[in-house]
Design a protein around this motif. Structure first.
Motif, PDB file in Angstrom:
ATOM      1  N   THR A 113      -7.082  -6.508  -9.976  1.00 38.66           N
ATOM      2  CA  THR A 113      -8.414  -6.649 -10.578  1.00 38.66           C
ATOM      3  C   THR A 113      -9.422  -5.648 -10.026  1.00 38.66           C
ATOM      4  OG1 THR A 113      -9.069  -8.320  -8.934  1.00 38.66           O
ATOM      5  CG2 THR A 113      -8.048  -9.118 -10.982  1.00 38.66           C
ATOM      6  N   GLY A 114      -9.009  -4.837  -9.039  1.00 39.84           N
ATOM      7  CA  GLY A 114      -9.913  -3.829  -8.483  1.00 39.84           C
ATOM      8  C   GLY A 114     -10.822  -4.345  -7.387  1.00 39.84           C
ATOM      9  N   ALA A 115     -10.622  -5.632  -6.977  1.00 36.79           N
ATOM     10  CA  ALA A 115     -11.454  -6.173  -5.888  1.00 36.79           C
ATOM     11  C   ALA A 115     -11.164  -5.425  -4.594  1.00 36.79           C
ATOM     12  CB  ALA A 115     -11.189  -7.666  -5.720  1.00 36.79           C
ATOM     13  N   TRP A 116      -9.901  -5.013  -4.423  1.00 33.00           N
ATOM     14  CA  TRP A 116      -9.504  -4.201  -3.277  1.00 33.00           C
ATOM     15  C   TRP A 116      -9.102  -2.814  -3.754  1.00 33.00           C
ATOM     16  CZ3 TRP A 116      -5.895  -7.965  -0.082  1.00 33.00           C
ATOM     17  CH2 TRP A 116      -6.705  -8.947   0.534  1.00 33.00           C
ATOM     18  N   GLN A 117      -9.486  -1.798  -2.993  1.00 36.03           N
ATOM     19  CA  GLN A 117      -9.165  -0.411  -3.312  1.00 36.03           C
ATOM     20  C   GLN A 117      -8.391   0.229  -2.177  1.00 36.03           C
ATOM     21  OE1 GLN A 117     -10.071   0.956  -6.263  1.00 36.03           O
ATOM     22  NE2 GLN A 117     -11.182  -0.857  -6.957  1.00 36.03           N
ATOM     23  N   LEU A 118      -7.707   1.304  -2.490  1.00 33.91           N
ATOM     24  CA  LEU A 118      -6.982   2.055  -1.470  1.00 33.91           C
ATOM     25  C   LEU A 118      -7.932   3.062  -0.836  1.00 33.91           C
ATOM     26  CD1 LEU A 118      -3.548   2.708  -3.209  1.00 33.91           C
ATOM     27  CD2 LEU A 118      -4.102   0.978  -1.506  1.00 33.91           C
ATOM     28  N   GLU A 119      -8.717   2.593   0.124  1.00 32.77           N
ATOM     29  CA  GLU A 119      -9.692   3.449   0.806  1.00 32.77           C
ATOM     30  C   GLU A 119      -9.118   3.965   2.123  1.00 32.77           C
ATOM     31  OE1 GLU A 119     -13.556   1.505   1.186  1.00 32.77           O
ATOM     32  OE2 GLU A 119     -12.810  -0.087  -0.128  1.00 32.77           O
ATOM     33  N   THR A 120      -9.558   5.147   2.509  1.00 30.34           N
ATOM     34  CA  THR A 120      -9.229   5.674   3.841  1.00 30.34           C
ATOM     35  C   THR A 120     -10.503   5.698   4.659  1.00 30.34           C
ATOM     36  OG1 THR A 120      -7.424   7.038   2.993  1.00 30.34           O
ATOM     37  CG2 THR A 120      -8.309   7.627   5.142  1.00 30.34           C
ATOM     38  N   ARG A 121     -10.535   4.889   5.702  1.00 33.77           N
ATOM     39  CA  ARG A 121     -11.751   4.796   6.516  1.00 33.77           C
ATOM     40  C   ARG A 121     -11.476   5.199   7.946  1.00 33.77           C
ATOM     41  NH1 ARG A 121     -14.306  -0.760   6.448  1.00 33.77           N
ATOM     42  NH2 ARG A 121     -12.210  -1.353   7.083  1.00 33.77           N
ATOM     43  N   LYS A 122     -12.532   5.517   8.647  1.00 30.21           N
ATOM     44  CA  LYS A 122     -12.412   5.951  10.036  1.00 30.21           C
ATOM     45  C   LYS A 122     -12.884   4.843  10.970  1.00 30.21           C
ATOM     46  CE  LYS A 122     -13.252  10.020  12.905  1.00 30.21           C
ATOM     47  NZ  LYS A 122     -13.785  11.397  12.931  1.00 30.21           N
ATOM     48  N   CYS A 123     -12.117   4.607  12.023  1.00 31.90           N
ATOM     49  CA  CYS A 123     -12.493   3.618  13.033  1.00 31.90           C
ATOM     50  C   CYS A 123     -13.421   4.278  14.043  1.00 31.90           C
ATOM     51  CB  CYS A 123     -11.232   3.092  13.733  1.00 31.90           C
ATOM     52  SG  CYS A 123     -11.573   1.825  14.972  1.00 31.90           S
ATOM     53  N   ASN A 124     -14.513   3.602  14.383  1.00 30.50           N
ATOM     54  CA  ASN A 124     -15.448   4.160  15.364  1.00 30.50           C
ATOM     55  C   ASN A 124     -15.942   3.079  16.312  1.00 30.50           C
ATOM     56  OD1 ASN A 124     -17.530   2.797  13.884  1.00 30.50           O
ATOM     57  ND2 ASN A 124     -17.618   4.535  12.481  1.00 30.50           N
ATOM     58  N   ILE A 159       0.845  -1.203   0.000  1.00 33.40           N
ATOM     59  CA  ILE A 159       0.000   0.000   0.000  1.00 33.40           C
ATOM     60  C   ILE A 159       0.878   1.250   0.000  1.00 33.40           C
ATOM     61  CG2 ILE A 159      -1.609   1.364   1.407  1.00 33.40           C
ATOM     62  CD1 ILE A 159      -2.771  -1.362   2.383  1.00 33.40           C
ATOM     63  N   ALA A 160       1.924   1.234   0.835  1.00 36.73           N
ATOM     64  CA  ALA A 160       2.831   2.386   0.919  1.00 36.73           C
ATOM     65  C   ALA A 160       3.469   2.670  -0.435  1.00 36.73           C
ATOM     66  CB  ALA A 160       3.900   2.134   1.972  1.00 36.73           C
ATOM     67  N   GLN A 161       3.886   1.607  -1.143  1.00 42.17           N
ATOM     68  CA  GLN A 161       4.462   1.796  -2.472  1.00 42.17           C
ATOM     69  C   GLN A 161       3.440   2.382  -3.436  1.00 42.17           C
ATOM     70  OE1 GLN A 161       6.189  -1.910  -3.831  1.00 42.17           O
ATOM     71  NE2 GLN A 161       8.124  -1.484  -2.805  1.00 42.17           N
ATOM     72  N   ARG A 162       2.209   1.873  -3.370  1.00 36.59           N
ATOM     73  CA  ARG A 162       1.150   2.379  -4.260  1.00 36.59           C
ATOM     74  C   ARG A 162       0.872   3.857  -3.995  1.00 36.59           C
ATOM     75  NH1 ARG A 162      -2.779  -1.459  -6.196  1.00 36.59           N
ATOM     76  NH2 ARG A 162      -3.959   0.399  -6.803  1.00 36.59           N
ATOM     77  N   ARG A 188      -5.858  -9.140  -6.211  1.00 38.15           N
ATOM     78  CA  ARG A 188      -7.063  -8.414  -5.793  1.00 38.15           C
ATOM     79  C   ARG A 188      -6.938  -6.912  -6.016  1.00 38.15           C
ATOM     80  NH1 ARG A 188      -8.160 -12.415  -0.618  1.00 38.15           N
ATOM     81  NH2 ARG A 188      -9.523 -13.848  -1.758  1.00 38.15           N
ATOM     82  N   TYR A 189      -5.738  -6.373  -5.829  1.00 41.39           N
ATOM     83  CA  TYR A 189      -5.548  -4.959  -6.157  1.00 41.39           C
ATOM     84  C   TYR A 189      -5.529  -4.765  -7.675  1.00 41.39           C
ATOM     85  CZ  TYR A 189      -4.665  -3.299  -1.400  1.00 41.39           C
ATOM     86  OH  TYR A 189      -4.800  -2.943  -0.073  1.00 41.39           O
TER      87      TYR A 189
END
Length: 301
Positions: free
Chosen positions: A290-301, A245-248, A287-288
């Motif tokens: 083919t687009g099954a996984w995306q680089l999303e930024t989500r919030k933990c709650n 992810i960091a490289q991407r 998975r990255y």
């Protein structure tokens, strides 16, 4: 294989905290709400220690780490720190052992975050990272295999990456320089597994870092937020996905040689753990891709 990887791709693990995980118990036994990585930092350094059934190995690591951190703070009063022990659903006395350090040093310096159920090492580190207050965040294994004073080496590695794009950078402790010695002590089968794993990491995911698995990594707060928010894998191969992810995201990464000693009590089962990690590596890439996984930024709650 691409189709299987895409169809079987699970959604990102939930970042929702169980109600009991929204608090930590302070030194006086009272519950206090955990902070959030989305808040402004109030400490120079957060040390996140994932712990699963570590009642025997944790004291050695904590004694060494806190001795170093306390001495450093005496030399430089502006240096502030916290150690977050994440009890990953342990079945032994890990929480009790960690709470002794909380009582000794105070809950402003040592905090114990207990997860209701086991999430895996990556999941435990993520929950600790999301509960941290530091400008820089260090991942450190509970076995104390890496000499804690070597944090100064990874800090220097981080410093040498400046200027940090968008305040993001990662410095990884590495055992690659010890490879010849470790081969001499391993069986041919384990050596073959190690080389096979390293080849798959290089071929499929991370080309710039020789040792992706050393559990001694220092991240800026912004880098930790972006990478751990997008992380899918919560068990052994999470380090590889984190660096992928960091490289991407074009986050600069340094690799720094550290002192390391093999400590008995590893949770890895040689053949099956390597097999699982090999499958994870292949699926990370596919998975990255083919687009099954995306680089999303989500919030933990």
């Amino acid at each position: 294989v691409c189709t299987i990887a895409h169809v079987t791709a699970k959604k990102m693990p939930t970042l929702h905290r169980h109600k009991e995980e929204k608090f930590f118990v302070n030194a006086e036994g009272r519950k206090e709400p955990v902070p959030s990585i989305h808040d402004p930092p109030t400490r120079e350094l957060s040390v996140v220690v994932p712990s699963y059934n570590e009642e025997d190995r944790l004291p050695l690591m904590m004694d060494e780490a806190l001795d170093y951190l306390e001495k450093r703070q005496k030399r430089d009063p502006s240096f502030t720190y916290e150690v977050i022990v994440v009890n990953d659903g342990s079945k032994d006395q890990t929480t009790k052992v960690a709470m002794e350090y909380c009582k000794k040093y105070g809950s402003d310096k040592v905090r114990v975050l207990s997860l209701v159920k086991n999430r895996g090492k990556g999941g435990a580190v993520r929950m600790g990272v999301f509960s941290s207050r530091g400008k820089k965040i260090l991942m450190a294994d509970a076995d104390g295999a890496t000499k804690f004073a070597d944090i100064e080496k990874v800090e220097e590695g981080l410093k040498n990456l400046q200027p940090w794009p968008n305040q993001m950078a990662i410095s990884c402790g590495s055992r690659a320089h010890l490879e010849k010695d470790s081969i001499a002590k391993r069986s041919y089968f384990r050596t073959l597994l190690m080389y096979g794993f390293h080849f798959l990491v290089w071929f499929l995911c991370v080309k710039e870092i020789r040792d992706t698995q050393c559990g001694f990594k220092l991240l800026t707060r912004e880098a930790a937020l972006r990478t751990f928010s997008a992380l899918h894998i919560e068990r052994w191969a999470f380090d590889v996905e984190l660096l992928y992810i960091a490289q991407r995201l074009k986050i600069p990464i340094a690799e720094v040689a550290v002192n390391w000693t093999e400590i008995e009590g590893s949770k890895l089962v040689p053949f099956w753990s390597w097999l699982q990690m090999g499958k994870d590596l292949l699926f990370i890439r596919l998975r990255y891709m083919t687009g099954a996984w995306q680089l999303e930024t989500r919030k933990c709650n």
